[in-house]
Design a protein around this motif. Structure first.
Motif, PDB file in Angstrom:
ATOM      1  N   MET A   1       0.851  -1.181   0.000  1.00  0.00           N
ATOM      2  CA  MET A   1       0.000   0.000   0.000  1.00  0.00           C
ATOM      3  C   MET A   1       0.899   1.247   0.000  1.00  0.00           C
ATOM      4  O   MET A   1       1.849   1.320   0.767  1.00  0.00           O
ATOM      5  N   SER A   2       0.589   2.212  -0.835  1.00  0.00           N
ATOM      6  CA  SER A   2       1.406   3.424  -0.915  1.00  0.00           C
ATOM      7  C   SER A   2       1.154   4.332   0.288  1.00  0.00           C
ATOM      8  O   SER A   2       0.178   4.157   1.028  1.00  0.00           O
ATOM      9  N   THR A   3       2.015   5.293   0.458  1.00  0.00           N
ATOM     10  CA  THR A   3       1.857   6.267   1.550  1.00  0.00           C
ATOM     11  C   THR A   3       0.534   7.000   1.405  1.00  0.00           C
ATOM     12  O   THR A   3      -0.197   7.167   2.384  1.00  0.00           O
ATOM     13  N   ASN A   4       0.220   7.424   0.183  1.00  0.00           N
ATOM     14  CA  ASN A   4      -1.046   8.132  -0.051  1.00  0.00           C
ATOM     15  C   ASN A   4      -2.231   7.273   0.356  1.00  0.00           C
ATOM     16  O   ASN A   4      -3.167   7.755   1.000  1.00  0.00           O
ATOM     17  N   ASP A   5      -2.207   5.995  -0.018  1.00  0.00           N
ATOM     18  CA  ASP A   5      -3.303   5.088   0.335  1.00  0.00           C
ATOM     19  C   ASP A   5      -3.419   4.927   1.840  1.00  0.00           C
ATOM     20  O   ASP A   5      -4.521   4.923   2.391  1.00  0.00           O
ATOM     21  N   SER A   6      -2.287   4.787   2.522  1.00  0.00           N
ATOM     22  CA  SER A   6      -2.285   4.620   3.978  1.00  0.00           C
ATOM     23  C   SER A   6      -2.871   5.843   4.676  1.00  0.00           C
ATOM     24  O   SER A   6      -3.676   5.728   5.600  1.00  0.00           O
ATOM     25  N   VAL A   7      -2.466   7.025   4.229  1.00  0.00           N
ATOM     26  CA  VAL A   7      -2.977   8.273   4.813  1.00  0.00           C
ATOM     27  C   VAL A   7      -4.474   8.399   4.541  1.00  0.00           C
ATOM     28  O   VAL A   7      -5.253   8.726   5.442  1.00  0.00           O
ATOM     29  N   TYR A   8      -4.874   8.101   3.323  1.00  0.00           N
ATOM     30  CA  TYR A   8      -6.290   8.191   2.954  1.00  0.00           C
ATOM     31  C   TYR A   8      -7.135   7.231   3.798  1.00  0.00           C
ATOM     32  O   TYR A   8      -8.190   7.607   4.303  1.00  0.00           O
ATOM     33  N   GLU A   9      -6.658   6.002   3.963  1.00  0.00           N
ATOM     34  CA  GLU A   9      -7.395   5.010   4.763  1.00  0.00           C
ATOM     35  C   GLU A   9      -7.498   5.434   6.225  1.00  0.00           C
ATOM     36  O   GLU A   9      -8.538   5.253   6.855  1.00  0.00           O
ATOM     37  N   ALA A  10      -6.422   6.003   6.773  1.00  0.00           N
ATOM     38  CA  ALA A  10      -6.445   6.468   8.163  1.00  0.00           C
ATOM     39  C   ALA A  10      -7.487   7.571   8.336  1.00  0.00           C
ATOM     40  O   ALA A  10      -8.254   7.566   9.305  1.00  0.00           O
ATOM     41  N   LEU A  11      -7.541   8.485   7.384  1.00  0.00           N
ATOM     42  CA  LEU A  11      -8.526   9.565   7.452  1.00  0.00           C
ATOM     43  C   LEU A  11      -9.950   9.040   7.262  1.00  0.00           C
ATOM     44  O   LEU A  11     -10.888   9.511   7.898  1.00  0.00           O
ATOM     45  N   LYS A  12     -10.080   8.058   6.393  1.00  0.00           N
ATOM     46  CA  LYS A  12     -11.391   7.465   6.109  1.00  0.00           C
ATOM     47  C   LYS A  12     -11.973   6.790   7.358  1.00  0.00           C
ATOM     48  O   LYS A  12     -13.164   6.891   7.627  1.00  0.00           O
ATOM     49  N   LYS A  13     -11.102   6.129   8.129  1.00  0.00           N
ATOM     50  CA  LYS A  13     -11.545   5.411   9.327  1.00  0.00           C
ATOM     51  C   LYS A  13     -11.835   6.349  10.500  1.00  0.00           C
ATOM     52  O   LYS A  13     -12.585   5.992  11.399  1.00  0.00           O
ATOM     53  N   SER A  14     -11.239   7.534  10.482  1.00  0.00           N
ATOM     54  CA  SER A  14     -11.406   8.479  11.581  1.00  0.00           C
ATOM     55  C   SER A  14     -12.750   9.190  11.492  1.00  0.00           C
ATOM     56  O   SER A  14     -13.185   9.600  10.424  1.00  0.00           O
ATOM     57  N   LYS A  15     -13.396   9.345  12.632  1.00  0.00           N
ATOM     58  CA  LYS A  15     -14.675  10.053  12.672  1.00  0.00           C
ATOM     59  C   LYS A  15     -14.464  11.561  12.770  1.00  0.00           C
ATOM     60  O   LYS A  15     -15.331  12.338  12.430  1.00  0.00           O
ATOM     61  N   GLU A  16     -13.290  11.968  13.235  1.00  0.00           N
ATOM     62  CA  GLU A  16     -12.948  13.375  13.399  1.00  0.00           C
ATOM     63  C   GLU A  16     -11.816  13.761  12.456  1.00  0.00           C
ATOM     64  O   GLU A  16     -10.992  12.921  12.112  1.00  0.00           O
ATOM     65  N   PRO A  17     -11.745  15.037  12.056  1.00  0.00           N
ATOM     66  CA  PRO A  17     -10.581  15.496  11.282  1.00  0.00           C
ATOM     67  C   PRO A  17      -9.292  15.276  12.083  1.00  0.00           C
ATOM     68  O   PRO A  17      -9.303  15.349  13.308  1.00  0.00           O
ATOM     69  N   MET A  18      -8.213  14.981  11.388  1.00  0.00           N
ATOM     70  CA  MET A  18      -6.947  14.668  12.049  1.00  0.00           C
ATOM     71  C   MET A  18      -5.834  15.589  11.578  1.00  0.00           C
ATOM     72  O   MET A  18      -5.847  16.066  10.456  1.00  0.00           O
ATOM     73  N   LYS A  19      -4.847  15.793  12.459  1.00  0.00           N
ATOM     74  CA  LYS A  19      -3.636  16.541  12.119  1.00  0.00           C
ATOM     75  C   LYS A  19      -2.635  15.578  11.489  1.00  0.00           C
ATOM     76  O   LYS A  19      -2.706  14.369  11.700  1.00  0.00           O
ATOM     77  N   ALA A  20      -1.666  16.128  10.772  1.00  0.00           N
ATOM     78  CA  ALA A  20      -0.628  15.309  10.143  1.00  0.00           C
ATOM     79  C   ALA A  20       0.129  14.487  11.186  1.00  0.00           C
ATOM     80  O   ALA A  20       0.447  13.319  10.955  1.00  0.00           O
ATOM     81  N   GLY A  21       0.417  15.061  12.343  1.00  0.00           N
ATOM     82  CA  GLY A  21       1.128  14.350  13.404  1.00  0.00           C
ATOM     83  C   GLY A  21       0.348  13.154  13.914  1.00  0.00           C
ATOM     84  O   GLY A  21       0.923  12.101  14.209  1.00  0.00           O
ATOM     85  N   GLU A  22      -0.957  13.304  14.029  1.00  0.00           N
ATOM     86  CA  GLU A  22      -1.814  12.198  14.479  1.00  0.00           C
ATOM     87  C   GLU A  22      -1.838  11.076  13.440  1.00  0.00           C
ATOM     88  O   GLU A  22      -1.792   9.898  13.789  1.00  0.00           O
ATOM     89  N   ILE A  23      -1.896  11.451  12.177  1.00  0.00           N
ATOM     90  CA  ILE A  23      -1.884  10.466  11.093  1.00  0.00           C
ATOM     91  C   ILE A  23      -0.553   9.718  11.113  1.00  0.00           C
ATOM     92  O   ILE A  23      -0.502   8.501  10.968  1.00  0.00           O
TER      93      ILE A  23
END
Length: 59
Positions: A1-23
């Motif tokens: 899985m690419s970095t972009n995909d990993s970041v996108y999936e993490a954001l998709k699973k989160s119910k709240e907006p996230m900061k880059a550090g949290e991701i």
């Protein structure tokens, strides 16, 4: 899985907006790489920034 995909999936699973550090903590990817992925995903209009420095998936 690419970095972009990993970041996108993490954001998709989160119910709240996230900061880059949290991701970064959640995915184990360096913050610098997360920042690059966020920039790319914003250009592709896959994510949005509801408030400064927070990111979420476009619905």
């Amino acid at each position: 899985m690419s970095t972009n995909d990993s970041v996108y999936e993490a954001l998709k699973k989160s119910k709240e907006p996230m900061k880059a550090g949290e991701i970064s903590e959640l995915t184990g990817i360096e913050k610098k790489e997360v920042d690059k992925a966020i920039k790319q995903l914003k250009q592709e209009d896959k994510i949005t920034s509801p408030k400064r420095c927070y990111y979420s998936v476009n619905e």
